[in-house]
Design a protein around this motif. Structure first.
Motif, PDB file in Angstrom:
ATOM      1  N   LEU A  77       0.833  -1.209   0.000  1.00 27.51           N
ATOM      2  CA  LEU A  77       0.000   0.000   0.000  1.00 27.51           C
ATOM      3  C   LEU A  77       0.868   1.260   0.000  1.00 27.51           C
ATOM      4  CD1 LEU A  77      -2.993  -0.562   2.472  1.00 27.51           C
ATOM      5  CD2 LEU A  77      -3.126   0.244   0.109  1.00 27.51           C
ATOM      6  N   GLN A  78       1.944   1.206   0.781  1.00 22.68           N
ATOM      7  CA  GLN A  78       2.821   2.384   0.844  1.00 22.68           C
ATOM      8  C   GLN A  78       3.571   2.592  -0.468  1.00 22.68           C
ATOM      9  OE1 GLN A  78       4.924   3.096   4.658  1.00 22.68           O
ATOM     10  NE2 GLN A  78       3.856   1.260   5.364  1.00 22.68           N
ATOM     11  N   HIS A  79       3.999   1.487  -1.093  1.00 25.41           N
ATOM     12  CA  HIS A  79       4.680   1.622  -2.391  1.00 25.41           C
ATOM     13  C   HIS A  79       3.727   2.131  -3.471  1.00 25.41           C
ATOM     14  CE1 HIS A  79       8.833   0.143  -2.000  1.00 25.41           C
ATOM     15  NE2 HIS A  79       8.348  -0.444  -0.914  1.00 25.41           N
ATOM     16  N   LYS A  83       4.290   8.606  -3.776  1.00 26.41           N
ATOM     17  CA  LYS A  83       4.376  10.066  -3.900  1.00 26.41           C
ATOM     18  C   LYS A  83       3.955  10.786  -2.625  1.00 26.41           C
ATOM     19  CE  LYS A  83       4.039  10.561  -8.855  1.00 26.41           C
ATOM     20  NZ  LYS A  83       3.136  10.730 -10.005  1.00 26.41           N
ATOM     21  N   ILE A  84       3.137  10.156  -1.819  1.00 27.83           N
ATOM     22  CA  ILE A  84       2.712  10.830  -0.583  1.00 27.83           C
ATOM     23  C   ILE A  84       3.336  10.234   0.685  1.00 27.83           C
ATOM     24  CG2 ILE A  84       0.550  11.719  -1.514  1.00 27.83           C
ATOM     25  CD1 ILE A  84      -0.940   9.554  -0.036  1.00 27.83           C
ATOM     26  N   VAL A  85       3.956   9.062   0.547  1.00 27.13           N
ATOM     27  CA  VAL A  85       4.630   8.485   1.713  1.00 27.13           C
ATOM     28  C   VAL A  85       6.032   9.069   1.794  1.00 27.13           C
ATOM     29  CG1 VAL A  85       5.487   6.379   2.815  1.00 27.13           C
ATOM     30  CG2 VAL A  85       3.279   6.366   1.635  1.00 27.13           C
ATOM     31  N   HIS A  86       6.234   9.922   2.761  1.00 27.52           N
ATOM     32  CA  HIS A  86       7.512  10.622   2.864  1.00 27.52           C
ATOM     33  C   HIS A  86       8.563   9.766   3.562  1.00 27.52           C
ATOM     34  CE1 HIS A  86      10.420  13.603   4.327  1.00 27.52           C
ATOM     35  NE2 HIS A  86      10.088  14.257   3.238  1.00 27.52           N
ATOM     36  N   VAL A 101       5.374   4.561  12.395  1.00 23.37           N
ATOM     37  CA  VAL A 101       4.971   5.961  12.242  1.00 23.37           C
ATOM     38  C   VAL A 101       5.294   6.352  10.802  1.00 23.37           C
ATOM     39  CG1 VAL A 101       5.274   8.338  13.019  1.00 23.37           C
ATOM     40  CG2 VAL A 101       5.449   6.462  14.665  1.00 23.37           C
ATOM     41  N   ILE A 102       4.262   6.732  10.085  1.00 23.09           N
ATOM     42  CA  ILE A 102       4.430   7.049   8.672  1.00 23.09           C
ATOM     43  C   ILE A 102       4.152   8.540   8.460  1.00 23.09           C
ATOM     44  CG2 ILE A 102       3.658   6.479   6.321  1.00 23.09           C
ATOM     45  CD1 ILE A 102       2.533   3.840   7.559  1.00 23.09           C
ATOM     46  N   VAL A 103       5.107   9.222   7.865  1.00 29.52           N
ATOM     47  CA  VAL A 103       4.926  10.647   7.569  1.00 29.52           C
ATOM     48  C   VAL A 103       4.367  10.770   6.150  1.00 29.52           C
ATOM     49  CG1 VAL A 103       6.054  12.899   7.328  1.00 29.52           C
ATOM     50  CG2 VAL A 103       6.799  11.305   9.120  1.00 29.52           C
ATOM     51  N   LEU A 104       3.222  11.396   6.044  1.00 29.01           N
ATOM     52  CA  LEU A 104       2.522  11.511   4.767  1.00 29.01           C
ATOM     53  C   LEU A 104       2.442  12.980   4.360  1.00 29.01           C
ATOM     54  CD1 LEU A 104      -0.320   9.117   5.861  1.00 29.01           C
ATOM     55  CD2 LEU A 104       1.407   8.575   4.149  1.00 29.01           C
ATOM     56  N   LEU A 114      -5.501   6.913   2.266  1.00 28.65           N
ATOM     57  CA  LEU A 114      -4.440   5.932   2.519  1.00 28.65           C
ATOM     58  C   LEU A 114      -4.410   5.543   4.001  1.00 28.65           C
ATOM     59  CD1 LEU A 114      -2.023   4.216   1.725  1.00 28.65           C
ATOM     60  CD2 LEU A 114      -0.576   6.257   1.935  1.00 28.65           C
ATOM     61  N   ALA A 115      -4.539   6.542   4.871  1.00 24.36           N
ATOM     62  CA  ALA A 115      -4.535   6.254   6.319  1.00 24.36           C
ATOM     63  C   ALA A 115      -5.682   5.306   6.667  1.00 24.36           C
ATOM     64  CB  ALA A 115      -4.648   7.554   7.113  1.00 24.36           C
TER      65      ALA A 115
END
Ligand code: NI
Length: 138
Positions: A77-79, A83-86, A101-104, A114-115
């Motif tokens: 999902l993150q891949h 573009k938005i997963v920092h 902890v995911i910075v978006l 996505l969250a």
């Protein structure tokens, strides 16, 4: 920093007591600092509600990595949203449980969507998105 402007505020004394409790409980140095933060909170909420422009969010997930295919699902999902997963920080909390902890960074709706999908994945025990912004805050 912009020009500092003073203004008078009238309010019911009970409301002022509520403000003073907030000031004391949270340790604000002055009422002004507390009010500035309240205004910024509204500003961030407004940006998210309008859905325009770039915002930042941090998603905290607690999950059981023994649940079959969960790791792969979360990574995929993150891949798919690279573009938005920092960035992502991973902590092995115990033999079973992981904290991530995911910075978006992106448009509010993209981040929220996505969250929601990450939080809804089977095996994710708890998830919370902190919606913030940064670039336009004074
Ligand atoms: Ni882990």
């Amino acid at each position: 920093m912009g020009k500092l402007v003073r203004f008078g505020v009238s309010m019911d004394e009970r409301l002022l007591k509520t403000l003073d409790k907030v000031v004391e409980r949270r340790g604000y140095p002055t009422r002004s600092e507390a009010i500035r933060d309240l205004v910024r909170t509204e500003q961030v909420r407004d940006v998210w509600q309008k859905g325009k422009g770039a915002v930042v969010g941090t998603l905290t997930l607690i999950y059981d990595h023994h649940v079959r295919e969960l790791n792969e699902h979360l990574v995929n999902l993150q891949h798919d949203h690279q573009k938005i997963v920092h960035s992502t920080m991973h902590v092995h909390l115990s033999h079973r449980m992981c904290l991530e902890v995911i910075v978006l960074r992106g448009r509010p709706r993209q981040i929220q969507r996505l969250a929601d999908r990450l939080i809804a994945a089977r095996g994710v025990k708890h998830g919370r998105l902190v919606a913030t912004s940064g670039e336009d805050l004074v």
